[in-house]
Design a protein around this motif. Structure first.
Motif, PDB file in Angstrom:
ATOM      1  N   LYS A 103       0.855  -1.181   0.000  1.00 46.97           N
ATOM      2  CA  LYS A 103       0.000   0.000   0.000  1.00 46.97           C
ATOM      3  C   LYS A 103       0.894   1.236   0.000  1.00 46.97           C
ATOM      4  O   LYS A 103       2.071   1.167   0.379  1.00 46.97           O
ATOM      5  N   PRO A 104       0.380   2.367  -0.430  1.00 49.42           N
ATOM      6  CA  PRO A 104       1.207   3.586  -0.450  1.00 49.42           C
ATOM      7  C   PRO A 104       1.639   3.985   0.958  1.00 49.42           C
ATOM      8  O   PRO A 104       0.813   4.139   1.858  1.00 49.42           O
ATOM      9  N   LYS A 105       2.956   4.133   1.134  1.00 49.54           N
ATOM     10  CA  LYS A 105       3.491   4.509   2.429  1.00 49.54           C
ATOM     11  C   LYS A 105       4.803   5.251   2.209  1.00 49.54           C
ATOM     12  O   LYS A 105       5.819   4.654   1.838  1.00 49.54           O
ATOM     13  N   THR A 106       4.795   6.561   2.434  1.00 52.47           N
ATOM     14  CA  THR A 106       5.997   7.359   2.215  1.00 52.47           C
ATOM     15  C   THR A 106       7.093   6.992   3.196  1.00 52.47           C
ATOM     16  O   THR A 106       8.283   7.000   2.846  1.00 52.47           O
ATOM     17  N   ARG A 107       6.739   6.659   4.414  1.00 51.60           N
ATOM     18  CA  ARG A 107       7.744   6.317   5.421  1.00 51.60           C
ATOM     19  C   ARG A 107       8.526   5.081   5.003  1.00 51.60           C
ATOM     20  O   ARG A 107       9.754   5.023   5.183  1.00 51.60           O
ATOM     21  N   GLU A 108       7.856   4.091   4.431  1.00 50.77           N
ATOM     22  CA  GLU A 108       8.553   2.881   3.996  1.00 50.77           C
ATOM     23  C   GLU A 108       9.502   3.192   2.831  1.00 50.77           C
ATOM     24  O   GLU A 108      10.593   2.618   2.737  1.00 50.77           O
ATOM     25  N   PHE A 109       9.103   4.097   1.957  1.00 52.79           N
ATOM     26  CA  PHE A 109       9.982   4.452   0.835  1.00 52.79           C
ATOM     27  C   PHE A 109      11.220   5.197   1.339  1.00 52.79           C
ATOM     28  O   PHE A 109      12.326   4.988   0.833  1.00 52.79           O
ATOM     29  N   ILE A 110      11.058   6.072   2.322  1.00 54.25           N
ATOM     30  CA  ILE A 110      12.214   6.784   2.879  1.00 54.25           C
ATOM     31  C   ILE A 110      13.162   5.799   3.566  1.00 54.25           C
ATOM     32  O   ILE A 110      14.393   5.925   3.474  1.00 54.25           O
ATOM     33  N   GLU A 111      12.611   4.805   4.252  1.00 57.36           N
ATOM     34  CA  GLU A 111      13.464   3.789   4.875  1.00 57.36           C
ATOM     35  C   GLU A 111      14.233   2.996   3.819  1.00 57.36           C
ATOM     36  O   GLU A 111      15.406   2.647   4.016  1.00 57.36           O
ATOM     37  N   ALA A 112      13.592   2.725   2.680  1.00 57.75           N
ATOM     38  CA  ALA A 112      14.294   2.031   1.598  1.00 57.75           C
ATOM     39  C   ALA A 112      15.422   2.892   1.051  1.00 57.75           C
ATOM     40  O   ALA A 112      16.509   2.392   0.729  1.00 57.75           O
TER      41      ALA A 112
ATOM     42  N   VAL B 134       6.522   1.797 -13.625  1.00 59.18           N
ATOM     43  CA  VAL B 134       6.410   2.265 -12.246  1.00 59.18           C
ATOM     44  C   VAL B 134       5.074   1.801 -11.684  1.00 59.18           C
ATOM     45  O   VAL B 134       4.012   2.093 -12.244  1.00 59.18           O
ATOM     46  N   ASP B 135       5.145   1.076 -10.577  1.00 55.90           N
ATOM     47  CA  ASP B 135       3.929   0.602  -9.927  1.00 55.90           C
ATOM     48  C   ASP B 135       3.187   1.773  -9.287  1.00 55.90           C
ATOM     49  O   ASP B 135       3.787   2.762  -8.860  1.00 55.90           O
ATOM     50  N   ASP B 136       1.868   1.649  -9.212  1.00 57.60           N
ATOM     51  CA  ASP B 136       1.055   2.736  -8.656  1.00 57.60           C
ATOM     52  C   ASP B 136       1.406   3.011  -7.199  1.00 57.60           C
ATOM     53  O   ASP B 136       1.465   4.177  -6.774  1.00 57.60           O
ATOM     54  N   ASN B 137       1.634   1.967  -6.415  1.00 54.37           N
ATOM     55  CA  ASN B 137       1.978   2.175  -5.010  1.00 54.37           C
ATOM     56  C   ASN B 137       3.334   2.855  -4.860  1.00 54.37           C
ATOM     57  O   ASN B 137       3.547   3.621  -3.910  1.00 54.37           O
ATOM     58  N   VAL B 138       4.253   2.597  -5.790  1.00 50.73           N
ATOM     59  CA  VAL B 138       5.557   3.258  -5.749  1.00 50.73           C
ATOM     60  C   VAL B 138       5.394   4.746  -6.056  1.00 50.73           C
ATOM     61  O   VAL B 138       6.022   5.605  -5.421  1.00 50.73           O
ATOM     62  N   VAL B 139       4.547   5.069  -7.034  1.00 50.82           N
ATOM     63  CA  VAL B 139       4.307   6.472  -7.368  1.00 50.82           C
ATOM     64  C   VAL B 139       3.687   7.211  -6.193  1.00 50.82           C
ATOM     65  O   VAL B 139       4.110   8.325  -5.830  1.00 50.82           O
ATOM     66  N   LEU B 140       2.684   6.604  -5.562  1.00 53.13           N
ATOM     67  CA  LEU B 140       2.008   7.254  -4.447  1.00 53.13           C
ATOM     68  C   LEU B 140       2.904   7.352  -3.218  1.00 53.13           C
ATOM     69  O   LEU B 140       2.776   8.289  -2.419  1.00 53.13           O
ATOM     70  N   SER B 141       3.820   6.405  -3.063  1.00 58.21           N
ATOM     71  CA  SER B 141       4.711   6.420  -1.907  1.00 58.21           C
ATOM     72  C   SER B 141       5.834   7.434  -2.052  1.00 58.21           C
ATOM     73  O   SER B 141       6.388   7.885  -1.042  1.00 58.21           O
ATOM     74  N   SER B 142       6.189   7.795  -3.277  1.00 58.52           N
ATOM     75  CA  SER B 142       7.342   8.677  -3.496  1.00 58.52           C
ATOM     76  C   SER B 142       6.965  10.083  -3.924  1.00 58.52           C
ATOM     77  O   SER B 142       7.831  10.951  -3.981  1.00 58.52           O
ATOM     78  N   ARG B 143       5.703  10.339  -4.203  1.00 59.13           N
ATOM     79  CA  ARG B 143       5.349  11.638  -4.766  1.00 59.13           C
ATOM     80  C   ARG B 143       5.433  12.765  -3.745  1.00 59.13           C
ATOM     81  O   ARG B 143       5.523  13.935  -4.112  1.00 59.13           O
TER      82      ARG B 143
END
Length: 285
Positions: free
Chosen positions: A175-184, A203-212
């Protein structure tokens, strides 16, 4: 009476001292090809990281690059062309002939001791026209397709020293989660405050929503790849599919050199066979 000098019956261009320093014979009947010294190969080795940040291998990025003498000019022309073509060119101002009002002479020409004035819309008064202001214009600049591609590949080759390759991580975000993307990002050794560019084929939709929501990150695809984001980024991140695309689309092929060497050999053989002596007519002396 001065004696006339009779020229020789034939003059050979290949035996002349003018061409003695040439490495190969020159034929006037064939087209001369020059080596493509402006393009070279830039090979870079990039580490491959897993989603948890551990190194799992290495891969290579082999791209075309302009020579050091022309690389700066090629990239500069590419980036200025992109920036100019993004300009809408809709800025517009009104001259004193276009601004509203000012039809009546504000005061008589004489008897008041004031400087003469014919309109209240003169550029010297507030609300008056603008002198030499912008008008709508076309800022677009043409650039050759090969030159644009060479500029992109040169910029990528020069920035590859700050690049890494990560395994596909589109399915890692349920699911979209900016915190998980920052940890990555931190696991990959990337500071979220640094400018980073991700290049992926899909680009997966969840990746776009997590990084935007990360203002320092740019997510690019083959359709949106551009010079400005490449040069503006501090870190470059490629997926394996994205790296393969770059090697195929902007890579340097060794077959080009082999074909050029074959053309040189065939041209040398043909020039030796077609070179003929030019015979001058006998003198009338």
């Amino acid at each position: 009476m001065a004696s006339m000098i009779t020229p020789p019956s034939s003059i050979s261009f290949l035996s002349s001292s003018i061409f003695s320093n040439q490495t190969r014979p020159i034929s006037l009947l064939t087209k001369t090809h020059f080596p493509k010294s402006t393009i070279r190969s830039e090979l870079a080795t990039l580490p491959v990281l897993s989603f948890d940040g551990s190194k799992v291998g290495e891969t290579t990025l082999n791209l075309k690059s302009a020579s050091p003498d022309t690389a700066r000019a090629v990239v500069h022309r590419g980036i200025t062309t992109d920036l100019n073509n993004k300009r809408r060119g809709t800025a517009s101002t009104l001259t004193r002939a276009e601004v509203r009002g000012g039809g009546k002479k504000p005061f008589p020409q004489k008897k008041l001791g004031r400087a003469r004035r014919g309109s209240q819309r003169t550029p010297l008064r507030p609300g008056g026209g603008v002198v030499f202001g912008p008008k709508p214009r076309d800022w677009s600049v043409k650039i050759n397709k090969k030159e644009k591609r060479l500029a992109i590949s040169t910029a990528l080759a020069s920035a590859a020293v700050n690049g890494i390759v990560v395994e596909e991580f589109g399915d890692k975000f349920e699911k979209p989660k900016t915190r998980e993307f920052i940890e990555a990002l931190k696991r990959w050794g990337i500071d979220p405050k640094e400018k980073s560019m991700f290049f992926m084929t899909e680009v997966d939709d969840n990746v776009v929503l997590s990084s935007r929501n990360i203002g320092t990150l740019k997510m690019l695809t083959p359709r949106t790849l551009n010079l400005f984001d490449i040069l503006n980024a501090d870190k470059l991140v490629f997926t394996k599919a994205g790296l393969d695309y770059l090697n195929d689309a902007y890579g340097y092929e060794d077959d080009q050199d082999d074909e050029y060497e074959d053309d040189e050999e065939q041209e040398a053989e043909g020039s030796e066979a077609e070179a003929e002596e030019i015979v001058l007519p006998p003198s009338d002396a």
